[in-house]
Write a protein that holds these residues in place. Structure first.
Motif, PDB file in Angstrom:
ATOM      1  N   GLY A   1       2.253  -1.167  -4.645  1.00 22.53           N
ATOM      2  CA  GLY A   1       1.257  -0.340  -3.978  1.00 22.53           C
ATOM      3  C   GLY A   1      -0.050  -1.043  -3.709  1.00 22.53           C
ATOM      4  O   GLY A   1      -1.027  -0.417  -3.325  1.00 22.53           O
ATOM      5  N   ASN A   2      -0.074  -2.359  -3.903  1.00 29.39           N
ATOM      6  CA  ASN A   2      -1.278  -3.133  -3.597  1.00 29.39           C
ATOM      7  C   ASN A   2      -0.873  -4.586  -3.322  1.00 29.39           C
ATOM      8  O   ASN A   2       0.306  -4.922  -3.338  1.00 29.39           O
ATOM      9  CB  ASN A   2      -2.301  -3.035  -4.739  1.00 29.39           C
TER      10      ASN A   2
ATOM     11  N   ALA B   1      -0.273   5.128 -10.307  1.00 30.08           N
ATOM     12  CA  ALA B   1      -1.292   4.437  -9.520  1.00 30.08           C
ATOM     13  C   ALA B   1      -1.154   2.924  -9.656  1.00 30.08           C
ATOM     14  O   ALA B   1      -0.793   2.420 -10.721  1.00 30.08           O
ATOM     15  CB  ALA B   1      -2.681   4.868  -9.978  1.00 30.08           C
TER      16      ALA B   1
ATOM     17  N   LYS C   1       3.550   6.630   2.113  1.00 25.29           N
ATOM     18  CA  LYS C   1       3.681   8.056   1.803  1.00 25.29           C
ATOM     19  C   LYS C   1       3.507   8.898   3.068  1.00 25.29           C
ATOM     20  O   LYS C   1       4.292   9.811   3.326  1.00 25.29           O
ATOM     21  CB  LYS C   1       2.654   8.449   0.743  1.00 25.29           C
ATOM     22  N   ALA C   2       2.510   8.595   3.863  1.00 28.01           N
ATOM     23  CA  ALA C   2       2.258   9.355   5.091  1.00 28.01           C
ATOM     24  C   ALA C   2       3.437   9.256   6.056  1.00 28.01           C
ATOM     25  O   ALA C   2       3.868  10.260   6.634  1.00 28.01           O
ATOM     26  CB  ALA C   2       0.982   8.863   5.762  1.00 28.01           C
TER      27      ALA C   2
ATOM     28  N   LYS D   1       4.400   9.375  -8.970  1.00 25.53           N
ATOM     29  CA  LYS D   1       3.565   8.236  -8.580  1.00 25.53           C
ATOM     30  C   LYS D   1       2.818   7.711  -9.802  1.00 25.53           C
ATOM     31  O   LYS D   1       2.269   8.489 -10.581  1.00 25.53           O
ATOM     32  CB  LYS D   1       2.557   8.642  -7.507  1.00 25.53           C
TER      33      LYS D   1
ATOM     34  N   GLY E   1       0.819  -1.216   0.000  1.00 24.05           N
ATOM     35  CA  GLY E   1       0.000   0.000   0.000  1.00 24.05           C
ATOM     36  C   GLY E   1       0.848   1.259   0.000  1.00 24.05           C
ATOM     37  O   GLY E   1       1.813   1.344   0.751  1.00 24.05           O
ATOM     38  N   PHE E   2       0.508   2.229  -0.846  1.00 23.60           N
ATOM     39  CA  PHE E   2       1.273   3.473  -0.936  1.00 23.60           C
ATOM     40  C   PHE E   2       0.879   4.497   0.120  1.00 23.60           C
ATOM     41  O   PHE E   2       1.709   5.289   0.554  1.00 23.60           O
ATOM     42  CB  PHE E   2       1.099   4.122  -2.312  1.00 23.60           C
ATOM     43  N   GLU E   3      -0.379   4.545   0.527  1.00 26.79           N
ATOM     44  CA  GLU E   3      -0.830   5.633   1.385  1.00 26.79           C
ATOM     45  C   GLU E   3      -0.137   5.650   2.743  1.00 26.79           C
ATOM     46  O   GLU E   3       0.293   6.702   3.210  1.00 26.79           O
ATOM     47  CB  GLU E   3      -2.351   5.618   1.531  1.00 26.79           C
ATOM     48  N   LYS E   4       0.001   4.502   3.394  1.00 23.21           N
ATOM     49  CA  LYS E   4       0.701   4.458   4.689  1.00 23.21           C
ATOM     50  C   LYS E   4       2.176   4.791   4.516  1.00 23.21           C
ATOM     51  O   LYS E   4       2.769   5.486   5.335  1.00 23.21           O
ATOM     52  CB  LYS E   4       0.547   3.088   5.341  1.00 23.21           C
TER      53      LYS E   4
ATOM     54  N   LYS F   1       6.949  13.527  -2.218  1.00 24.39           N
ATOM     55  CA  LYS F   1       6.606  12.693  -3.361  1.00 24.39           C
ATOM     56  C   LYS F   1       7.175  13.334  -4.619  1.00 24.39           C
ATOM     57  O   LYS F   1       6.987  14.519  -4.870  1.00 24.39           O
ATOM     58  CB  LYS F   1       5.100  12.547  -3.489  1.00 24.39           C
TER      59      LYS F   1
ATOM     60  N   GLN G   1       6.581  11.153   4.573  1.00 26.77           N
ATOM     61  CA  GLN G   1       6.373  12.598   4.553  1.00 26.77           C
ATOM     62  C   GLN G   1       6.565  13.193   5.939  1.00 26.77           C
ATOM     63  O   GLN G   1       7.071  14.306   6.077  1.00 26.77           O
ATOM     64  CB  GLN G   1       4.984  12.939   4.008  1.00 26.77           C
TER      65      GLN G   1
END
Length: 86
Positions: free
Chosen positions: A51-52, A29, A14-15, A27, A9-12, A24, A18
C-alpha cells in the motif's frame, strides 16, 4: 479465485475495485511493507500488499532487478453473476 497483488497505494486500488462491485473486507494501514487490503466480490477475493512505495523493498522482490517493469505479464480473470449491472 484469490489473488495477491503488491501495489504502491491502496486508495486508487480500493476506489477502482469498489466501482466494479468489490467491498473492503479488511485493511491494515501501510507500515513499511506490512500494509494489507482484502476486497471481495462474490467468490473473488483480492488481496493487496504494502500500500505504499515500500513494495519495492519487500523481501520477495529483492532478487528482481530494479529495472523490471512491475505488473508485466499479469492477467486477472474475475467472475461475476451480475455482469450486465456492472
Amino acid at each position: 479465485m484469490m489473488l495477491e497483488l503488491h501495489v504502491p497505494g491502496f486508495e486508487k486500488v480500493k476506489a477502482f475495485y469498489q466501482r466494479i462491485g468489490f467491498e473492503k473486507v479488511w485493511k491494515r494501514a501501510p507500515d513499511g511493507f506490512k500494509g494489507y487490503l482484502v476486497m471481495k466480490m462474490e467468490d473473488n477475493i483480492l488481496c493487496f500488499g504494502c500500500g505504499n512505495e515500500s513494495v519495492l523493498d519487500h523481501p520477495y522482490f529483492k532478487d528482481f532487478p530494479k529495472s523490471t517493469p512491475l505488473g508485466k505479464g499479469v492477467e486477472v480473470v474475475l467472475t461475476t453473476s451480475h455482469l450486465d449491472e456492472l
